[in-house]
Design a protein around this motif. Structure first.
Motif, PDB file in Angstrom:
ATOM      1  N   LYS A   1       0.830  -1.189   0.000  1.00 52.70           N
ATOM      2  CA  LYS A   1       0.000   0.000   0.000  1.00 52.70           C
ATOM      3  C   LYS A   1       0.873   1.251   0.000  1.00 52.70           C
ATOM      4  N   ASN A   2       0.362   2.286  -0.621  1.00 53.21           N
ATOM      5  CA  ASN A   2       1.065   3.563  -0.673  1.00 53.21           C
ATOM      6  C   ASN A   2       0.817   4.306   0.647  1.00 53.21           C
TER       7      ASN A   2
ATOM      8  N   LYS B   1      -2.734   7.027   2.839  1.00 55.43           N
ATOM      9  CA  LYS B   1      -3.353   6.642   4.112  1.00 55.43           C
ATOM     10  C   LYS B   1      -3.879   7.889   4.824  1.00 55.43           C
TER      11      LYS B   1
END
Length: 59
Positions: free
Chosen positions: A2-3, A7
């Motif tokens: 995930k980047n 977030k």
């Protein structure tokens, strides 16, 4: 993987919310000051000048 930049960040969200509130308050104060200045200008421009007081002669 995930980047991490996408977030959600609650601290950034709170900071931006506070900054937006400050900016809104500053905008409101500036707008009110501008309206007061404009009203004062037109009030002074449209009212006739007060007659000059005559000076008393000294003896």
């Amino acid at each position: 993987m995930k980047n991490p930049w996408t977030k959600k960040n609650p601290f950034l969200s709170m900071w931006l919310s506070g900054a937006n509130a400050v900016a809104g308050s500053a905008r409101g104060h500036a707008t009110a000051a501008a309206k007061r200045g404009t009203a004062a200008f037109w009030t002074a421009a449209l009212t006739p000048p007060k007659p000059a007081k005559k000076k008393k002669a000294r003896r």
